[in-house]
Design a protein around this motif. Structure first.
Motif, PDB file in Angstrom:
ATOM      1  N   GLY A   6      51.085  54.644  40.708  1.00 19.09           N
ATOM      2  CA  GLY A   6      51.379  54.794  41.978  1.00 19.09           C
ATOM      3  C   GLY A   6      51.829  56.243  42.245  1.00 19.09           C
ATOM      4  N   ARG A   7      52.099  56.993  41.000  1.00 20.85           N
ATOM      5  CA  ARG A   7      52.926  58.223  41.074  1.00 20.85           C
ATOM      6  C   ARG A   7      52.108  59.542  41.834  1.00 20.85           C
ATOM      7  NH1 ARG A   7      55.298  57.816  34.949  1.00 20.85           N
ATOM      8  NH2 ARG A   7      56.648  56.219  35.501  1.00 20.85           N
ATOM      9  N   GLN A   8      50.816  59.281  41.768  1.00 18.01           N
ATOM     10  CA  GLN A   8      50.005  60.497  42.546  1.00 18.01           C
ATOM     11  C   GLN A   8      50.341  60.050  44.053  1.00 18.01           C
ATOM     12  OE1 GLN A   8      46.666  62.168  40.605  1.00 18.01           O
ATOM     13  NE2 GLN A   8      45.533  62.243  42.524  1.00 18.01           N
ATOM     14  N   GLN A   9      50.115  59.095  44.456  1.00 20.00           N
ATOM     15  CA  GLN A   9      50.457  58.594  45.827  1.00 20.00           C
ATOM     16  C   GLN A   9      51.881  59.047  46.175  1.00 20.00           C
ATOM     17  OE1 GLN A   9      50.468  54.588  48.278  1.00 20.00           O
ATOM     18  NE2 GLN A   9      48.464  55.103  47.305  1.00 20.00           N
TER      19      GLN A   9
ATOM     20  N   ALA B 112      53.177  61.629  49.007  1.00 24.84           N
ATOM     21  CA  ALA B 112      53.943  61.375  50.007  1.00 24.84           C
ATOM     22  C   ALA B 112      55.093  62.182  50.111  1.00 24.84           C
ATOM     23  CB  ALA B 112      54.229  59.968  50.061  1.00 24.84           C
ATOM     24  N   MET B 113      55.548  62.549  48.900  1.00 26.95           N
ATOM     25  CA  MET B 113      56.751  63.382  48.977  1.00 26.95           C
ATOM     26  C   MET B 113      56.398  64.819  49.327  1.00 26.95           C
ATOM     27  SD  MET B 113      59.333  61.861  47.710  1.00 26.95           S
ATOM     28  CE  MET B 113      60.551  62.428  46.361  1.00 26.95           C
ATOM     29  N   THR B 114      55.384  65.482  48.911  1.00 22.12           N
ATOM     30  CA  THR B 114      54.949  66.714  49.348  1.00 22.12           C
ATOM     31  C   THR B 114      54.743  66.712  50.524  1.00 22.12           C
ATOM     32  OG1 THR B 114      53.823  68.642  48.583  1.00 22.12           O
ATOM     33  CG2 THR B 114      52.476  66.799  48.855  1.00 22.12           C
ATOM     34  N   LEU B 115      54.052  65.708  51.364  1.00 24.23           N
ATOM     35  CA  LEU B 115      53.607  65.457  52.568  1.00 24.23           C
ATOM     36  C   LEU B 115      54.993  65.727  53.474  1.00 24.23           C
ATOM     37  CD1 LEU B 115      51.016  64.970  54.391  1.00 24.23           C
ATOM     38  CD2 LEU B 115      52.045  62.541  54.532  1.00 24.23           C
ATOM     39  N   ALA B 116      55.951  65.072  53.003  1.00 26.71           N
ATOM     40  CA  ALA B 116      57.241  65.255  53.684  1.00 26.71           C
ATOM     41  C   ALA B 116      57.668  66.551  53.921  1.00 26.71           C
ATOM     42  CB  ALA B 116      58.197  64.284  53.095  1.00 26.71           C
ATOM     43  N   VAL B 117      57.559  67.229  52.566  1.00 28.10           N
ATOM     44  CA  VAL B 117      58.158  68.549  52.615  1.00 28.10           C
ATOM     45  C   VAL B 117      57.113  69.614  53.796  1.00 28.10           C
ATOM     46  CG1 VAL B 117      57.985  70.869  51.167  1.00 28.10           C
ATOM     47  CG2 VAL B 117      58.618  68.561  50.262  1.00 28.10           C
TER      48      VAL B 117
ATOM     49  N   ALA C 200      41.427  66.457  36.230  1.00 26.52           N
ATOM     50  CA  ALA C 200      42.611  66.498  36.956  1.00 26.52           C
ATOM     51  C   ALA C 200      43.139  67.859  36.922  1.00 26.52           C
ATOM     52  CB  ALA C 200      43.405  65.420  36.961  1.00 26.52           C
ATOM     53  N   GLY C 201      43.387  68.523  35.562  1.00 25.07           N
ATOM     54  CA  GLY C 201      43.833  69.859  35.550  1.00 25.07           C
ATOM     55  C   GLY C 201      43.063  70.953  35.787  1.00 25.07           C
ATOM     56  N   TRP C 202      41.912  70.786  35.698  1.00 26.58           N
ATOM     57  CA  TRP C 202      40.953  71.929  36.071  1.00 26.58           C
ATOM     58  C   TRP C 202      40.909  71.883  37.618  1.00 26.58           C
ATOM     59  CZ3 TRP C 202      36.346  71.367  32.009  1.00 26.58           C
ATOM     60  CH2 TRP C 202      36.656  71.634  30.803  1.00 26.58           C
ATOM     61  N   ALA C 203      40.672  70.667  38.232  1.00 28.59           N
ATOM     62  CA  ALA C 203      40.979  70.696  39.614  1.00 28.59           C
ATOM     63  C   ALA C 203      42.049  71.299  40.279  1.00 28.59           C
ATOM     64  CB  ALA C 203      40.478  69.140  40.056  1.00 28.59           C
ATOM     65  N   ALA C 204      43.212  70.857  39.777  1.00 26.97           N
ATOM     66  CA  ALA C 204      44.401  71.605  40.197  1.00 26.97           C
ATOM     67  C   ALA C 204      44.394  72.972  40.115  1.00 26.97           C
ATOM     68  CB  ALA C 204      45.376  70.855  39.533  1.00 26.97           C
TER      69      ALA C 204
ATOM     70  N   PHE D 143      46.870  71.227  43.827  1.00 26.31           N
ATOM     71  CA  PHE D 143      47.651  71.707  42.209  1.00 26.31           C
ATOM     72  C   PHE D 143      48.856  70.835  42.237  1.00 26.31           C
ATOM     73  CE2 PHE D 143      50.733  74.226  40.271  1.00 26.31           C
ATOM     74  CZ  PHE D 143      50.369  74.278  38.773  1.00 26.31           C
ATOM     75  N   ASN D 144      49.843  71.114  43.357  1.00 28.67           N
ATOM     76  CA  ASN D 144      51.116  70.502  43.130  1.00 28.67           C
ATOM     77  C   ASN D 144      51.102  69.017  42.887  1.00 28.67           C
ATOM     78  OD1 ASN D 144      52.571  72.930  43.920  1.00 28.67           O
ATOM     79  ND2 ASN D 144      52.514  72.430  46.088  1.00 28.67           N
ATOM     80  N   VAL D 145      50.248  68.231  43.478  1.00 21.57           N
ATOM     81  CA  VAL D 145      50.591  66.806  43.288  1.00 21.57           C
ATOM     82  C   VAL D 145      50.222  66.188  42.128  1.00 21.57           C
ATOM     83  CG1 VAL D 145      49.934  64.439  44.135  1.00 21.57           C
ATOM     84  CG2 VAL D 145      50.362  66.287  45.775  1.00 21.57           C
ATOM     85  N   PRO D 146      48.930  66.670  41.517  1.00 23.73           N
ATOM     86  CA  PRO D 146      48.663  66.196  39.984  1.00 23.73           C
ATOM     87  C   PRO D 146      49.487  67.072  38.949  1.00 23.73           C
ATOM     88  CG  PRO D 146      46.737  67.115  41.386  1.00 23.73           C
ATOM     89  CD  PRO D 146      47.932  67.303  42.073  1.00 23.73           C
ATOM     90  N   TRP D 147      50.314  68.091  39.073  1.00 22.65           N
ATOM     91  CA  TRP D 147      50.907  68.619  38.388  1.00 22.65           C
ATOM     92  C   TRP D 147      52.227  68.199  38.378  1.00 22.65           C
ATOM     93  CZ3 TRP D 147      51.681  72.382  35.063  1.00 22.65           C
ATOM     94  CH2 TRP D 147      52.915  73.175  34.960  1.00 22.65           C
ATOM     95  N   PHE D 148      52.980  67.473  39.233  1.00 25.06           N
ATOM     96  CA  PHE D 148      54.119  66.830  39.051  1.00 25.06           C
ATOM     97  C   PHE D 148      53.863  65.465  38.544  1.00 25.06           C
ATOM     98  CE2 PHE D 148      55.695  69.121  43.448  1.00 25.06           C
ATOM     99  CZ  PHE D 148      56.390  70.073  42.744  1.00 25.06           C
ATOM    100  N   THR D 149      52.730  64.659  39.055  1.00 25.16           N
ATOM    101  CA  THR D 149      52.335  63.639  38.435  1.00 25.16           C
ATOM    102  C   THR D 149      52.284  63.475  36.850  1.00 25.16           C
ATOM    103  OG1 THR D 149      51.118  62.991  40.653  1.00 25.16           O
ATOM    104  CG2 THR D 149      50.726  61.630  38.371  1.00 25.16           C
ATOM    105  N   ALA D 150      51.587  64.746  36.546  1.00 28.52           N
ATOM    106  CA  ALA D 150      51.473  64.814  34.998  1.00 28.52           C
ATOM    107  C   ALA D 150      52.557  65.022  34.084  1.00 28.52           C
ATOM    108  CB  ALA D 150      50.450  66.153  34.712  1.00 28.52           C
TER     109      ALA D 150
END
Length: 403
Positions: free
Chosen positions: A137-140, A144-149, A283-287, A324-331
């Motif tokens: 569930g971390r990507q979601q 949600a965290m970056t959505l709040a920002v 995921a990394g290339w897409a990010a 970029f941000n969300v997969p980056w934090f998740t990874a």
């Protein structure tokens, strides 16, 4: 690229809901402060020069605290670091109001401490996500965290402006302090124990260096962070300095400035919503492709395009930065050793945020020396090339050594 079924909503996780609320509150307080101080200038409580000094010292405090907080959040329970850092910001924020019209030194010292509180909670909040949310569930959760920002970026100025109709800047600083207090009290406890059982045996510098070593174990992380740092230092700086000038001189209206900055934030919101459910195979290339979209900003600031094209470029860039941000934090949460996660996250914040002011400081002299067109071309090339170069690192394909 394929799409997998998304896990159940992370907002069913009470611990994450509390963490999200605390993070949102801290973001709201952090973004509100510059606007409150701007209102103080309009009220003639402080001067424009004093505003610049206070904001500069706040940034200095933020950057100084981030590496310290990374070590502390790996030594002790992350919830404790969040509590004391946010509580510090809550207690000291009213001191800025006490210094208004009386002492610039007092305001500057208080702003430095508030900035330190803001910086200290960042790595701990980031590491807490990995403690309270299962990996699936971390990507979601990160979306949600970056959505709040992004929402606070839109809402904080408006709420501040509306509140200013009822109270003055000093009272608004007290409200900001209350929001910081909420951020201190609401987040969950995580695992409730020190992450590093033997951390007290090593000194601060040794612990920090150990975090650097952990970061170096992940080539994809070094490549991605390098790309992010130079993109922010060039693309962000070019936008901050030249968008107001282009809006005024090319389009003869400040409306383009307002529309472009709003489009960027709206695009980021859309990007966060998209990446909350999308699971690209690479995921990394897409990010990194999303990060490369930042090159559109200096490119279209250079070209004499219709204003709607420029605004659309900002919207696409906003989408790309969250892809970029969300997969980056998740990874980072998945790949980095849990006991070193806060330190590695602090390196991320320190370099990506820390070099942004450096870029801003150099962009104007570079324009004077080489001309606007040359600077914009260079920024566009760097923004496109840096993520492409990072993608050449084999483990960057999936932001994982297993790629």
């Amino acid at each position: 690229m394929t799409e997998k079924a998304a896990p159940p909503s992370v907002f069913r996780n009470t611990a994450f809901l509390r963490l999200w609320t605390g993070t949102t509150a801290s973001g709201l307080a952090m973004w509100a402060l510059p606007f409150v101080l701007g209102l103080a200038v309009l009220e003639r409580s402080i001067t424009a020069v004093e505003l610049g000094v206070v904001l500069a010292t706040r940034t200095a405090g933020f950057l100084a605290a981030v590496p310290v907080a990374g070590v502390l959040a790996d030594r002790y329970a992350r919830r404790v670091v969040v509590f004391w850092s946010c509580l510090t910001a809550a207690v000291v924020t009213p001191v800025i109001a006490l210094g208004m019209g009386r002492s610039l030194l007092l305001m500057a010292v208080a702003a430095t401490i508030v900035g330190a509180g803001q910086g200290a909670c960042r790595p701990a909040f980031q590491a807490l996500v990995a403690e309270v949310v299962p990996e699936s569930g971390r990507q979601q959760a990160n979306a949600a965290m970056t959505l709040a920002v992004r929402v606070t970026t839109l809402v904080a100025p408006s709420l501040t402006a509306l509140a200013s109709l009822l109270v003055d800047a000093r009272a608004l600083l007290a409200v900001t302090a209350a929001v910081w207090l909420l951020a201190a009290l609401v987040p969950p406890g995580g695992n409730g124990r020190p992450v590093q059982a033997d951390a007290t045996r090593a000194g601060f510098v040794a612990d920090f260096v150990e975090g650097v070593r952990e970061a170096r174990r992940h080539p994809w992380f070094l490549a991605g962070l390098s790309a992010l740092t130079v993109v922010i230092a060039t693309g962000y700086s070019a936008s901050a300095v030249l968008l107001p000038v282009v809006s005024r001189d090319r389009y003869d209206t400040e409306a383009v400035l307002a529309a472009a900055t709003t489009a960027y934030t709206v695009g980021a919101l859309l990007g966060a919503v998209l990446i909350a459910r999308w699971r690209p195979r690479a995921a990394g290339w897409a990010a990194l492709a999303g990060l490369g979209c930042y090159g559109l900003i200096p490119l279209f600031l250079l070209l004499p395009v219709h204003p709607f094209v420029l605004i659309a470029a900002y919207a696409v860039t906003g989408i790309g930065i969250e892809l970029f941000n969300v997969p980056w934090f998740t990874a980072t949460q998945r790949e980095v050793e849990p006991g070193k996660l806060a330190r590695v996250s602090s390196l991320d914040f320190l370099l990506s945020y820390g070099l942004a002011p450096v870029g801003l400081a150099f962009i104007a002299p570079a324009i004077d020396q080489f001309g606007t067109s040359a600077v914009l071309i260079a920024c566009a090339v760097i923004c496109f090339a840096a993520p492409a170069a990072a993608a050449l690192v084999p483990s960057s394909r999936g932001f994982s050594a297993r790629s």
